[in-house]
Design a protein around this motif. Structure first.
Motif, PDB file in Angstrom:
ATOM      1  N   LEU A  23       0.681  64.049  39.774  1.00  0.00           N
ATOM      2  CA  LEU A  23       0.128  65.361  39.464  1.00  0.00           C
ATOM      3  C   LEU A  23      -1.350  65.437  39.845  1.00  0.00           C
ATOM      4  CD1 LEU A  23       1.700  65.989  35.938  1.00  0.00           C
ATOM      5  CD2 LEU A  23       2.233  67.262  38.017  1.00  0.00           C
ATOM      6  N   SER A  24      -1.749  66.585  40.346  1.00  0.00           N
ATOM      7  CA  SER A  24      -3.164  66.832  40.611  1.00  0.00           C
ATOM      8  C   SER A  24      -3.895  67.053  39.294  1.00  0.00           C
ATOM      9  CB  SER A  24      -3.302  68.075  41.491  1.00  0.00           C
ATOM     10  OG  SER A  24      -2.856  69.227  40.767  1.00  0.00           O
ATOM     11  N   ALA A  25      -5.209  67.170  39.370  1.00  0.00           N
ATOM     12  CA  ALA A  25      -5.978  67.495  38.168  1.00  0.00           C
ATOM     13  C   ALA A  25      -5.514  68.832  37.595  1.00  0.00           C
ATOM     14  CB  ALA A  25      -7.466  67.532  38.496  1.00  0.00           C
ATOM     15  N   LYS A  26      -5.281  69.816  38.470  1.00  0.00           N
ATOM     16  CA  LYS A  26      -4.768  71.101  38.014  1.00  0.00           C
ATOM     17  C   LYS A  26      -3.375  70.931  37.417  1.00  0.00           C
ATOM     18  CE  LYS A  26      -7.089  74.331  41.228  1.00  0.00           C
ATOM     19  NZ  LYS A  26      -7.823  73.388  42.111  1.00  0.00           N
ATOM     20  N   GLY A  27      -2.552  70.110  38.063  1.00  0.00           N
ATOM     21  CA  GLY A  27      -1.201  69.882  37.571  1.00  0.00           C
ATOM     22  C   GLY A  27      -1.178  69.255  36.193  1.00  0.00           C
ATOM     23  N   LYS A  28      -2.112  68.356  35.938  1.00  0.00           N
ATOM     24  CA  LYS A  28      -2.182  67.727  34.614  1.00  0.00           C
ATOM     25  C   LYS A  28      -2.631  68.731  33.551  1.00  0.00           C
ATOM     26  CE  LYS A  28      -3.042  62.904  36.004  1.00  0.00           C
ATOM     27  NZ  LYS A  28      -2.973  62.987  37.480  1.00  0.00           N
ATOM     28  N   ASN A  29      -3.474  69.662  33.957  1.00  0.00           N
ATOM     29  CA  ASN A  29      -4.050  70.599  32.987  1.00  0.00           C
ATOM     30  C   ASN A  29      -3.202  71.837  32.735  1.00  0.00           C
ATOM     31  OD1 ASN A  29      -6.980  70.032  31.929  1.00  0.00           O
ATOM     32  ND2 ASN A  29      -6.910  69.194  34.000  1.00  0.00           N
ATOM     33  N   ILE A  30      -2.240  72.121  33.618  1.00  0.00           N
ATOM     34  CA  ILE A  30      -1.489  73.371  33.483  1.00  0.00           C
ATOM     35  C   ILE A  30      -0.371  73.227  32.449  1.00  0.00           C
ATOM     36  CG2 ILE A  30       0.243  72.962  35.280  1.00  0.00           C
ATOM     37  CD1 ILE A  30      -1.672  76.251  34.537  1.00  0.00           C
ATOM     38  N   PHE A  31       0.002  74.344  31.867  1.00  0.00           N
ATOM     39  CA  PHE A  31       1.084  74.400  30.878  1.00  0.00           C
ATOM     40  C   PHE A  31       1.576  75.835  30.816  1.00  0.00           C
ATOM     41  CE2 PHE A  31      -2.858  75.453  28.871  1.00  0.00           C
ATOM     42  CZ  PHE A  31      -2.567  76.500  28.010  1.00  0.00           C
ATOM     43  N   PHE A  32       2.765  76.016  30.278  1.00  0.00           N
ATOM     44  CA  PHE A  32       3.228  77.374  30.028  1.00  0.00           C
ATOM     45  C   PHE A  32       2.953  77.704  28.563  1.00  0.00           C
ATOM     46  CE2 PHE A  32       6.118  80.807  29.014  1.00  0.00           C
ATOM     47  CZ  PHE A  32       5.912  81.647  30.089  1.00  0.00           C
ATOM     48  N   PHE A  87       9.244  82.070  34.687  1.00  0.00           N
ATOM     49  CA  PHE A  87      10.126  81.052  35.253  1.00  0.00           C
ATOM     50  C   PHE A  87      11.156  81.671  36.201  1.00  0.00           C
ATOM     51  CE2 PHE A  87       8.556  79.191  31.400  1.00  0.00           C
ATOM     52  CZ  PHE A  87       8.546  77.819  31.596  1.00  0.00           C
ATOM     53  N   GLY A  88      11.295  82.985  36.151  1.00  0.00           N
ATOM     54  CA  GLY A  88      12.362  83.680  36.857  1.00  0.00           C
ATOM     55  C   GLY A  88      13.462  84.078  35.902  1.00  0.00           C
ATOM     56  N   ARG A  89      14.299  84.996  36.333  1.00  0.00           N
ATOM     57  CA  ARG A  89      15.428  85.420  35.501  1.00  0.00           C
ATOM     58  C   ARG A  89      16.348  84.221  35.239  1.00  0.00           C
ATOM     59  NH1 ARG A  89      17.082  90.884  35.397  1.00  0.00           N
ATOM     60  NH2 ARG A  89      19.169  90.035  35.132  1.00  0.00           N
ATOM     61  N   THR A 300       5.348  74.204  36.118  1.00  0.00           N
ATOM     62  CA  THR A 300       5.535  75.101  37.261  1.00  0.00           C
ATOM     63  C   THR A 300       5.495  76.561  36.810  1.00  0.00           C
ATOM     64  OG1 THR A 300       6.933  73.405  38.275  1.00  0.00           O
ATOM     65  CG2 THR A 300       7.009  75.604  39.242  1.00  0.00           C
ATOM     66  N   GLY A 301       6.185  76.856  35.707  1.00  0.00           N
ATOM     67  CA  GLY A 301       6.153  78.209  35.163  1.00  0.00           C
ATOM     68  C   GLY A 301       4.755  78.627  34.755  1.00  0.00           C
ATOM     69  N   GLY A 302       3.982  77.678  34.237  1.00  0.00           N
ATOM     70  CA  GLY A 302       2.597  77.984  33.878  1.00  0.00           C
ATOM     71  C   GLY A 302       1.749  78.275  35.094  1.00  0.00           C
ATOM     72  N   ALA A 303       1.975  77.511  36.167  1.00  0.00           N
ATOM     73  CA  ALA A 303       1.232  77.760  37.406  1.00  0.00           C
ATOM     74  C   ALA A 303       1.572  79.140  37.966  1.00  0.00           C
ATOM     75  CB  ALA A 303       1.541  76.666  38.429  1.00  0.00           C
ATOM     76  N   VAL A 304       2.852  79.501  37.932  1.00  0.00           N
ATOM     77  CA  VAL A 304       3.267  80.827  38.387  1.00  0.00           C
ATOM     78  C   VAL A 304       2.642  81.905  37.509  1.00  0.00           C
ATOM     79  CG1 VAL A 304       5.232  82.390  38.688  1.00  0.00           C
ATOM     80  CG2 VAL A 304       5.416  80.002  39.431  1.00  0.00           C
ATOM     81  N   ARG A 305       2.719  81.702  36.196  1.00  0.00           N
ATOM     82  CA  ARG A 305       2.151  82.655  35.243  1.00  0.00           C
ATOM     83  C   ARG A 305       0.658  82.896  35.517  1.00  0.00           C
ATOM     84  NH1 ARG A 305       2.189  86.848  31.529  1.00  0.00           N
ATOM     85  NH2 ARG A 305       0.597  86.510  29.945  1.00  0.00           N
ATOM     86  N   GLY A 306      -0.076  81.816  35.782  1.00  0.00           N
ATOM     87  CA  GLY A 306      -1.508  81.940  36.005  1.00  0.00           C
ATOM     88  C   GLY A 306      -1.879  82.417  37.392  1.00  0.00           C
ATOM     89  N   ASN A 307      -0.884  82.541  38.268  1.00  0.00           N
ATOM     90  CA  ASN A 307      -1.142  82.909  39.652  1.00  0.00           C
ATOM     91  C   ASN A 307      -0.680  84.322  39.970  1.00  0.00           C
ATOM     92  OD1 ASN A 307       0.058  82.608  42.767  1.00  0.00           O
ATOM     93  ND2 ASN A 307      -1.958  81.682  42.443  1.00  0.00           N
ATOM     94  N   ILE A 308       0.581  84.638  39.670  1.00  0.00           N
ATOM     95  CA  ILE A 308       1.117  85.976  39.968  1.00  0.00           C
ATOM     96  C   ILE A 308       1.801  86.618  38.757  1.00  0.00           C
ATOM     97  CG2 ILE A 308       1.454  85.497  42.428  1.00  0.00           C
ATOM     98  CD1 ILE A 308       4.519  85.243  41.714  1.00  0.00           C
ATOM     99  N   SER A 309       1.791  85.946  37.632  1.00  0.00           N
ATOM    100  CA  SER A 309       2.477  86.370  36.414  1.00  0.00           C
ATOM    101  C   SER A 309       3.978  86.140  36.515  1.00  0.00           C
ATOM    102  CB  SER A 309       2.177  87.828  36.053  1.00  0.00           C
ATOM    103  OG  SER A 309       2.749  88.149  34.798  1.00  0.00           O
ATOM    104  N   ASN A 310       4.629  86.801  37.492  1.00  0.00           N
ATOM    105  CA  ASN A 310       6.069  86.605  37.697  1.00  0.00           C
ATOM    106  C   ASN A 310       6.481  87.259  39.011  1.00  0.00           C
ATOM    107  OD1 ASN A 310       5.663  88.960  35.470  1.00  0.00           O
ATOM    108  ND2 ASN A 310       7.221  89.557  36.943  1.00  0.00           N
ATOM    109  N   ALA A 311       7.606  86.802  39.546  1.00  0.00           N
ATOM    110  CA  ALA A 311       8.139  87.400  40.766  1.00  0.00           C
ATOM    111  C   ALA A 311       8.868  88.699  40.426  1.00  0.00           C
ATOM    112  CB  ALA A 311       9.082  86.426  41.472  1.00  0.00           C
ATOM    113  N   ALA A 312       9.143  89.499  41.451  1.00  0.00           N
ATOM    114  CA  ALA A 312       9.685  90.844  41.252  1.00  0.00           C
ATOM    115  C   ALA A 312      11.079  90.806  40.632  1.00  0.00           C
ATOM    116  CB  ALA A 312       9.732  91.588  42.578  1.00  0.00           C
ATOM    117  N   ASN A 313      11.249  91.559  39.557  1.00  0.00           N
ATOM    118  CA  ASN A 313      12.535  91.641  38.865  1.00  0.00           C
ATOM    119  C   ASN A 313      13.592  92.311  39.747  1.00  0.00           C
ATOM    120  OD1 ASN A 313      14.439  91.463  36.844  1.00  0.00           O
ATOM    121  ND2 ASN A 313      13.395  92.835  35.430  1.00  0.00           N
ATOM    122  N   VAL A 314      13.223  93.374  40.427  1.00  0.00           N
ATOM    123  CA  VAL A 314      14.202  94.118  41.227  1.00  0.00           C
ATOM    124  C   VAL A 314      14.774  93.242  42.339  1.00  0.00           C
ATOM    125  CG1 VAL A 314      12.417  95.161  42.727  1.00  0.00           C
ATOM    126  CG2 VAL A 314      14.662  96.252  42.498  1.00  0.00           C
TER     127      VAL A 314
END
Length: 430
Positions: A23-32, A87-89, A300-314
């Protein structure tokens, strides 16, 4: 460090300390975040009056929406307008995992993570960089690779791409790969393996895949800690016998405790939905279990959350509907046959020896692309410009290697395409 990140790190350290070291430094620090706004929102689910989430609802409790948008979408509004989870649907995550097993029969009986949804594969590679790449890290790639790796990994995360020669004697250069993996002594190694390859359209043979996996295993056995990003953007589009039909992720997913395999894939190219922007990240490692994978999914879900919040539901909902449609497999096979016909047309045209005066095809057998190496003395940029201006043909020039996207060329136009390249080369040579 946030206590929630520490909790995930303790799980990973207990289950597989090698992954923690990768894990990178960011990877160690991230969480959901289970607490705060998301946690309080989850606690309020099912309440009669729910004033927690930052979305609007109609008086009847359905998602607030504009009729001018709703009228163009056949899906239930609840599958379109609300946020999807970071995390995705859950339904599409489970479905995509089942599809990974179906497409890769050798995975049967193995334990993988649930895929985490990303905003397609570019975002997946970026999230892999977030989790595993520190500034100055070397990332091993072939010398013919997708140019966007530079933007994603070099310019965004400060990594250095360390290249090995891709081809030797018409196939994968195993010696160059082995030598590159051995460089720098024992330690952390990051690899990107992209098959079918962009730009060349090459997938290793079954024997080559076995050898590549063996080299990685040997490297792990001497103490290297390895994370492999398997960029499977063009997965499934294999046009020749003897070429490995499964992802290299399959044999890597339980190869060794020192090898973490990360499959980055999605329907973008597989299912011809380039604008939907849905991808997946799936983990596999020898000895991996639900608790370890749950911690990796949470990061991974935390990284997504902190980056784009979530992918498109539609997009996720439309895809899931397609995957569950009884006509899906037949429709996909029909499109594969069109792609295969175009590939075969390229092969047939290039049987003409005259083309070798000006260019030679690099090995290709799959995917969307093939490449030609221009003869010495020709300038690829000059040829590219002549093709546009005189022959109305567009190609990509990569340092005197021309990338041909036969995926975008009707089989009936393939002859004209290569005649144009030949004539543009002749013009440039004069």
């Amino acid at each position: 460090m946030n206590p929630q990140a520490e909790e995930l790190n303790k799980i990973i350290q207990a289950k597989n300390p090698v992954i923690y070291d990768l894990l990178s430094a960011k990877g160690k620090n991230i969480f959901f975040p289970k607490k705060g706004i998301l946690g309080q929102t989850a606690d309020a689910k099912g309440t009669r009056i729910n004033a927690t989430i930052g979305a609007a609802v109609e008086d009847n409790g359905s998602p607030m929406r504009l009729e001018s948008i709703e009228s163009n979408i056949k899906l239930d509004p609840s599958l379109v307008f609300p946020y999807a989870p970071s995390f995705g649907r859950p339904d599409i995550r489970a479905k995509w995992q089942s599809m990974i097993f179906e497409k890769n029969p050798s995975l049967q009986g193995k334990t993988l993570s649930l895929p985490v949804v990303t905003n397609a594969l570019t975002h997946g590679v970026s999230m892999a960089g977030y989790l595993f790449v520190d500034e100055g890290d070397q990332i091993i790639v072939p010398d013919l690779f997708w140019g966007n790796y530079n933007l994603i990994l070099t310019h965004a995360y400060g990594a250095q791409l360390s290249k090995f020669n891709l081809f030797k004697d018409g196939g994968f250069d195993l010696e160059a790969f082995r030598a590159k993996l051995a460089e720098g002594g024992i330690g952390k190694k990051i690899l990107i393996l992209n098959f079918p390859n962009n730009p060349t359209g090459y997938t290793p043979t079954q024997a080559e895949i076995k050898a590549i996996v063996g080299i990685i295993k040997e490297s792990a056995e001497v103490g290297n800690k390895i994370v492999v990003f398997s960029d499977d953007a063009y997965f499934g589009l294999v046009y020749e016998e003897g070429i490995e039909p499964e992802s290299i992720f399959a044999p890597l997913s339980d190869l060794h405790e020192n090898v973490l395999a990360l499959k980055i894939d999605g329907p973008t190219k597989e299912d011809y939905v380039w604008g939907f922007r849905v991808g997946f990240m799936t983990y596999g490692v020898k000895g991996g279990d639900a608790e370890l994978y749950g911690a990796l999914e949470a990061k991974t879900g935390g990284a997504v959350r902190g980056n784009i919040s979530n992918a498109a539901n539609v997009s996720q909902s439309l895809l899931l509907s397609a995957f569950e449609n009884e006509a899906y497999h037949a429709q996909k096979e029909a499109k594969f046959e069109i792609m295969n016909t175009r590939y075969q047309a390229v092969k047939e045209v290039l049987k003409d020896d005259k083309y070798q005066q000006y260019f030679t095809a690099l090995p290709y057998n799959s995917g969307y692309f093939m490449c030609v190496q221009l003869a010495e003395g020709l300038d690829g940029e000059q040829v590219r410009q002549i093709l546009i201006e005189k022959y109305s043909i567009g190609l990509i020039n990569l340092n005197n290697v021309l990338r041909v996207a036969f995926s975008a060329v009707a089989a009936s136009d393939v002859k004209e395409l290569f005649e144009g390249i030949y004539n543009a080369c002749k013009d440039a040579a004069q």
